[in-house]
Design an enzyme around this catalytic site. Structure first.
Site, PDB file in Angstrom:
ATOM      1  N   LYS A 192       1.186  -2.790   8.770  1.00 54.44           N
ATOM      2  CA  LYS A 192       2.461  -2.076   8.734  1.00 54.44           C
ATOM      3  C   LYS A 192       3.549  -3.023   9.199  1.00 54.44           C
ATOM      4  O   LYS A 192       3.513  -3.524  10.319  1.00 54.44           O
ATOM      5  CB  LYS A 192       2.405  -0.833   9.630  1.00 54.44           C
ATOM      6  N   GLY A 245       6.541   3.826   4.515  1.00 50.79           N
ATOM      7  CA  GLY A 245       6.708   4.889   5.480  1.00 50.79           C
ATOM      8  C   GLY A 245       8.123   4.907   5.986  1.00 50.79           C
ATOM      9  O   GLY A 245       9.003   4.224   5.454  1.00 50.79           O
ATOM     10  N   LEU A 291       0.822  -1.208   0.000  1.00 51.86           N
ATOM     11  CA  LEU A 291       0.000   0.000   0.000  1.00 51.86           C
ATOM     12  C   LEU A 291       0.856   1.258   0.000  1.00 51.86           C
ATOM     13  O   LEU A 291       0.502   2.264  -0.585  1.00 51.86           O
ATOM     14  CB  LEU A 291      -0.918   0.018   1.226  1.00 51.86           C
ATOM     15  N   GLY A 292       1.926   1.183   0.688  1.00 48.50           N
ATOM     16  CA  GLY A 292       2.777   2.360   0.759  1.00 48.50           C
ATOM     17  C   GLY A 292       3.971   2.106   1.642  1.00 48.50           C
ATOM     18  O   GLY A 292       4.079   1.071   2.301  1.00 48.50           O
ATOM     19  N   PHE A 341       9.239   3.778   8.716  1.00 47.26           N
ATOM     20  CA  PHE A 341       9.689   2.619   9.470  1.00 47.26           C
ATOM     21  C   PHE A 341       9.407   1.298   8.788  1.00 47.26           C
ATOM     22  O   PHE A 341       9.800   0.258   9.276  1.00 47.26           O
ATOM     23  CB  PHE A 341       9.038   2.633  10.851  1.00 47.26           C
ATOM     24  N   GLY A 342       8.701   1.338   7.744  1.00 44.82           N
ATOM     25  CA  GLY A 342       8.432   0.067   7.115  1.00 44.82           C
ATOM     26  C   GLY A 342       7.445   0.193   5.984  1.00 44.82           C
ATOM     27  O   GLY A 342       7.077   1.280   5.559  1.00 44.82           O
ATOM     28  N   HIS A 343       7.056  -0.951   5.528  1.00 44.59           N
ATOM     29  CA  HIS A 343       6.081  -1.013   4.455  1.00 44.59           C
ATOM     30  C   HIS A 343       4.702  -1.256   5.033  1.00 44.59           C
ATOM     31  O   HIS A 343       4.550  -1.867   6.090  1.00 44.59           O
ATOM     32  CB  HIS A 343       6.443  -2.141   3.493  1.00 44.59           C
ATOM     33  N   VAL A 344       3.756  -0.794   4.305  1.00 43.90           N
ATOM     34  CA  VAL A 344       2.370  -1.041   4.682  1.00 43.90           C
ATOM     35  C   VAL A 344       1.733  -1.877   3.585  1.00 43.90           C
ATOM     36  O   VAL A 344       1.761  -1.500   2.410  1.00 43.90           O
ATOM     37  CB  VAL A 344       1.597   0.276   4.884  1.00 43.90           C
ATOM     38  N   ASP A 390       1.961  16.062  13.425  1.00 38.75           N
ATOM     39  CA  ASP A 390       2.348  15.875  12.027  1.00 38.75           C
ATOM     40  C   ASP A 390       1.123  15.874  11.128  1.00 38.75           C
ATOM     41  O   ASP A 390       0.988  15.031  10.232  1.00 38.75           O
ATOM     42  CB  ASP A 390       3.135  14.575  11.864  1.00 38.75           C
TER      43      ASP A 390
HETATM   44  N1  LIG Z   1      -4.454   2.302   7.405  1.00 36.98           N
HETATM   45  C1  LIG Z   1      -4.000   2.423   6.162  1.00 36.98           C
HETATM   46  N2  LIG Z   1      -4.768   2.129   5.111  1.00 36.98           N
HETATM   47  C2  LIG Z   1      -4.307   2.248   3.867  1.00 36.98           C
HETATM   48  N3  LIG Z   1      -3.066   2.657   3.561  1.00 36.98           N
HETATM   49  C3  LIG Z   1      -2.243   2.969   4.561  1.00 36.98           C
HETATM   50  C4  LIG Z   1      -2.670   2.865   5.904  1.00 36.98           C
HETATM   51  N4  LIG Z   1      -1.661   3.251   6.686  1.00 36.98           N
HETATM   52  C5  LIG Z   1      -0.664   3.572   5.877  1.00 36.98           C
HETATM   53  N5  LIG Z   1      -1.001   3.398   4.593  1.00 36.98           N
HETATM   54  C6  LIG Z   1      -0.170   3.643   3.434  1.00 36.98           C
HETATM   55  O1  LIG Z   1       1.176   3.441   3.795  1.00 36.98           O
HETATM   56  C7  LIG Z   1       1.895   4.650   3.685  1.00 36.98           C
HETATM   57  C8  LIG Z   1       2.867   4.758   4.815  1.00 36.98           C
HETATM   58  O2  LIG Z   1       2.170   4.638   6.022  1.00 36.98           O
HETATM   59  P1  LIG Z   1       2.552   5.504   7.287  1.00 36.98           P
HETATM   60  O3  LIG Z   1       2.627   6.925   6.868  1.00 36.98           O
HETATM   61  O4  LIG Z   1       1.651   5.214   8.400  1.00 36.98           O
HETATM   62  O5  LIG Z   1       3.962   4.924   7.608  1.00 36.98           O
HETATM   63  P2  LIG Z   1       5.012   5.674   8.438  1.00 36.98           P
HETATM   64  O6  LIG Z   1       6.173   4.782   8.610  1.00 36.98           O
HETATM   65  O7  LIG Z   1       4.399   6.170   9.665  1.00 36.98           O
HETATM   66  O8  LIG Z   1       5.336   6.849   7.435  1.00 36.98           O
HETATM   67  P3  LIG Z   1       5.867   8.257   7.789  1.00 36.98           P
HETATM   68  O9  LIG Z   1       6.038   8.305   9.261  1.00 36.98           O
HETATM   69  O10 LIG Z   1       7.128   8.362   7.048  1.00 36.98           O
HETATM   70  O11 LIG Z   1       4.837   9.221   7.285  1.00 36.98           O
HETATM   71  C9  LIG Z   1       0.848   5.730   3.661  1.00 36.98           C
HETATM   72  O12 LIG Z   1       1.262   6.809   2.907  1.00 36.98           O
HETATM   73  C10 LIG Z   1      -0.323   5.069   3.009  1.00 36.98           C
HETATM   74  O13 LIG Z   1      -0.180   5.130   1.623  1.00 36.98           O
END
Ligand SMILES: Nc1ncnc2c1ncn2[C@@H]1O[C@H](COP(=O)(O)OP(=O)(O)OP(=O)(O)O)[C@@H](O)[C@H]1O
Length: 901
Positions: free
Chosen positions: A442, A422, A419-420, A424-427, A538
């Protein structure tokens, strides 16, 4: 290799060759003299002499062999203490390879092994002054650490006294990820593969570090010595920010190498009780591609400092989330929680990990949380498919057809497409093929020996800790977490629409109707969050997800913080363009108002696709935000209400900034159209026999309160008011709320549904506070918004309390009146019950909502939260009765009551 590097190196080699020959001659002389002296001594003395040399060599070699920081420290000390006894640091040809090979550091160590004391050479690295200027010669970590280590540490330190290193680099400007303002090694070029790269090429690094607090360092192409950057740089114990720049797992481009304290880690409930405090996390996100479009956002400081401070003027293809099953995206968390499943602990957590999950006492010290579905077992040796490895397949979005096996034998969740990414990891999309439910998984890789990632662990733990306590329709729901093998999985509500940021990138700026609706929902989530004394820190488009129904969910709570004391230290966390001035200026106290500033920026982002000051490079933008009195340009096409709303949010003095709850009364959002389809759990939904009108009223009220759990109760009011109340805001909530499964098929946009949902019930009136039945009119500009008095804020524990606003605060700084004097406006059948309850529950706060109250505002907020919960519970019971009544008897009192509204 840069040309300057090569020239420099060749010159260096020549110089060093000359130096070496010179030194060799000195050594020969020295040895001759020493041998002569030894020969002139007694035999014992001769033995001593020989032993000493041998011992020194042995010690030196032993030290060199040890890869531990302490060894390096010893080496440093030894060199410092015996400057004349050591050969000069001669650069060998092999040394130049230190920075060019993945095993460079090891090569350096090997060199030390061979050369013994020659390991103290000042390498011709692009930070020449670092070693020499290092304050603490024992900070051998610095030999291995990249400059970004210090930058991260410096920037993210909670200690405001620390210097802050910033550089206008935006390695991730393409993908919109958080900005590393100071990490020279964080730059990623557009053409870089999203696949994990062992290290970022030095050539790609762009210099220029900025030290905030009026300290600017131009470092191009050099690197600023640590002592210059961080005079009081705290050297962590046990290599807290040991960096392994040659490790693919520690690529500074994405690794959130920030200073943290073990105390912070241990304070997290997630880590509480964890026997493996040494576990660090490494987000696989550091392998993200700038152009992949899978990144979550952009330009955040804190979790991941990678990125630039340049607003991405050109964007990659945005992430699409074409999952056409919106109703599957929000499986009822309650049912899952009630399943009683307790996630097993990480295998490394100790022998208890092998216990049955259900036997594990829920003492709150578990690292894992309940999962939506009970896993059977979690094997220590999880047979991960190689394709699970984020390092092997991070760049290839998984199609549903490529769904993998369950992440563990005991887990019902199968990892689907990416999905995406971030910090810390992949979602990934998670799918439970048994229940048919989906979630967002995640995935974070844990590394017990990657000390630099400990703050990542702290941040993730904080995110889990916070999220697990939140439940609100505008906040992404946390389902649970588990560790499998070396990976941590966090299960979240799946929001398939993607982030606002991605929508903006793909579809351009939003129309005002959408902006109003989204803003109202964001505010609703913020009001709820702030009522719990929690600041998100944020808020930005990239961290706000949208489901296919237009429902907005706050996400990414990695920066969130629960304010427990009178104030919390401000840290430079957030995303530069959305960052409040007080954060940049490092003003005293952390308060909730920073989120309101960010919200104002997000409104502008939605209206223009870019945040304010995006025309400036990141650092310049930060100076603009922090030091100028300018307001960002507000687009003309925004309505006057919208402009006023933005101005309210972007007040430089946080004390003047309205609260989220108060802003919910702003006409810009008060009449926002409910874009989202209602989301009701099946048990709360009335039978189909209920007329649409009744359903609209009764269920709407129930849902509103059930969803609110706090001051966000008003959201329902907005939904109601929006449902046909505005000629500007065309009603778009055309779906039927009765579907137990929420099938989109039942949410037709047929006129029938419209007529049912949009009946001009007084409940839907925004002006029913007085009990009058206001016609469903108004909308944009229909209801003037007055600010009776300038809004002031006081820092009293929860950070910001609006005061002396005539209708809100009656008794000065210590008096607080809820900014929503009538939370149940438009809900007379609710208010008459719960006003009493609230009145009685208010207790020491003295009065009902809507009247001045006295006491500690923090207590008031807590009380409000408790009361809201009770209201929700009571209303749930009330609605259950309603449900039954409606089922059994159309003329039931409840129906009568409803009809009598
Ligand atoms: N609950 C969710 N449903 C659908 N997609 C999600 C969800 N959570 C995260 N994603 C996807 O995954 C991506 C990264 O998630 P997220 O931002 O939570 O990770 P992160 O590690 O906290 O990133 P960062 O802190 O760098 O913003 C998001 O941009 C989104 O595209």
């Amino acid at each position: 290799m840069p040309s300057w590097w090569g020239k420099s190196s060749s010159k260096e080699v020549k110089k060093k060759e000359n130096r070496e020959s010179f030194i060799d001659s000195i050594h020969r002389k020295f040895r001759t003299v020493s041998e002569e002296k030894c020969n002139n001594r007694s035999g014992a003395s001769q033995r001593h002499c020989g032993d000493t040399v041998s011992e020194k060599e042995s010690r030196s070699r032993a030290q060199s062999r040890s890869p531990s920081p302490s060894t390096k420290v010893s080496r440093c000390q030894s060199f410092a203490e015996r400057p004349h006894a050591q050969p000069l640091p001669l650069p060998g040809p092999h040394l130049t390879s230190v920075v060019r090979t993945d095993s460079g550091i090891n090569a350096s160590k090997k060199q030390g092994l061979v050369e013994g004391s020659k390991t103290q050479m000042v390498l011709p690295l692009p930070r020449p002054g670092y070693v020499a200027n290092r304050l603490d010669p024992t900070d051998a970590e610095g030999d291995l650490a990249t400059a970004s280590v210090f930058s991260y540490s410096s920037i993210d330190s909670e200690d405001p006294s620390e210097s802050r290193l910033l550089s206008p680099q935006a390695s991730d400007y393409e993908n919109g990820n958080r900005t590393t303002m100071n990490s020279p090694s964080s730059v990623m070029h557009k053409d870089q593969s999203p696949v994990l790269t062992p290290r970022k090429p030095r050539e790609a690094l762009r210099p220029a570090n900025l030290l905030l607090n009026n300290q600017i360092h131009s470092t191009s192409p050099k690197w600023v010595p640590l002592s210059t950057h961080v005079p009081n740089f705290p050297v962590p114990q046990n290599g807290a920010f040991c960096s392994a720049p040659d490790s693919s797992m520690s690529s500074p481009s994405r690794s959130p190498m920030r200073l943290f304290s073990p105390e912070q880690v241990m304070n997290s409930s997630f880590w509480t009780g964890k026997p493996y405090a040494d576990i660090a996390l490494l987000g696989s996100g550091h392998c993200s591609s700038p152009g992949s479009g899978h990144n979550s956002g952009h330009n955040s400081i804190g979790g991941d400092m990678s990125g630039q401070l340049f607003w991405p003027h050109s964007r990659c293809s945005p992430e699409c989330s074409p999952i056409p099953s919106p109703r599957m995206t929000s499986p009822g968390p309650s049912s899952r929680i009630q399943s009683g499943a307790v996630t097993p602990l990480h295998p490394r957590a100790g022998a208890a990990a092998a216990e049955s999950p259900t036997n594990r006492p829920d003492d709150g010290k578990q690292q894992s949380h309940r999962l939506p579905l009970p896993p059977i077992t979690i094997s220590n040796s999880c047979p991960f498919s190689p394709t699970y490895s984020t390092s092997t397949t991070p760049s290839v979005p998984r199609s549903p057809g490529r769904a993998e096996n369950p992440i563990s034998p005991g887990s019902r969740w199968k990892k689907g497409r990416l999905l995406g990414r971030g910090t810390f990891g992949h979602v990934y999309l998670g799918f439970n093929s048994e229940s048919g439910e989906m979630c967002a998984m995640k995935e974070v890789t844990l590394f017990s020996d990657d000390a630099k990632s400990k703050e990542s662990a702290q941040q993730l733990g904080q995110e889990i800790s916070l999220l697990s306590r939140l439940r609100h329709p505008n906040i992404v729901q946390y389902y649970g977490s588990e560790t499998v093998d070396d990976k941590l999985y966090i299960y979240l509500e799946y929001v398939s629409g993607g982030s606002i940021y991605k929508l903006l990138q793909e579809y351009g700026q939003l129309g005002e109707i959408a902006i109003r609706s989204y803003t109202q929902q964001i505010l609703s989530g913020l009001a709820y969050l702030h009522a719990k004394n929690t600041v998100h820190r944020d808020i930005k488009g990239a961290n706000i997800l949208v489901d296919p129904n237009g429902r907005v969910k706050l996400a990414d709570f990695g920066m969130a913080k629960h304010i427990t004391g009178q104030s919390c230290p401000l840290s430079l966390k957030g995303s530069p363009y959305w960052m409040a001035p007080e954060v940049i200026k490092n003003s005293n106290g952390c308060n909730l108002a920073v989120d309101l500033w960010s919200l104002g920026c997000t409104v502008l982002e939605m209206a223009t696709t870019k945040p304010p000051w995006s025309q400036y490079e990141g650092v310049a933008a930060m100076f603009k935000i922090g030091n100028s009195k300018e307001l960002p340009t507000i687009p003309d096409h925004l309505s006057e209400e919208g402009k006023d709303f933005v101005r309210q949010c972007l007040q430089r003095n946080p004390l003047h900034r309205p609260t989220a709850a108060w802003l919910l009364e702003h006409p810009f959002v008060r009449n926002a159209a409910p874009l989202e389809r209602p989301s009701l759990s099946s048990e709360l939904e009335p039978p189909p026999a209920v007329t649409n009108a009744v359903r609209s009223m009764a269920i709407g009220h129930t849902r509103n309160v059930l969803e609110s759990e706090g001051v966000a109760i008003h959201q329902s009011r907005c939904s109601k008011t929006g449902s046909g109340s505005s000629d500007t805001h065309t009603p778009r909530n055309l779906s039927s709320p009765v579907s137990p499964i929420g099938s989109p098929l039942l949410h037709s946009r047929s006129p029938q549904h419209m007529s049912g949902r949009m009946s001009p019930s007084p409940i839907s009136s925004p002006r029913t506070t007085s009990g009058s039945s206001t016609p469903l009119s108004g909308g944009s500009g229909a209801i003037p918004f007055h600010h009776p008095k300038p809004i002031n804020y006081m820092h009293e524990g929860i950070g910001i309390i609006p005061r002396s606003q005539s209708s809100l605060y009656a008794n000065g700084s210590s008096s607080y009146q809820d900014p929503q004097p009538d939370l149940f406006r438009g809900m007379p059948q609710v208010s008459h019950v719960f006003r009493e309850m609230i009145s009685s529950e208010s207790g020491s706060f003295g009065n009902q909502f809507g009247r001045p109250v006295h006491g500690d505002p923090r207590d008031l907020c807590d009380a409000q939260s408790v009361l809201s919960d009770r209201v929700a519970q009571q209303l749930l019971r009330d609605h259950t009765n309603l449900h039954l009544s409606l089922d059994l008897n159309p003329g039931s009192p409840m129906l009568t009551r409803t009809n009598g509204i």
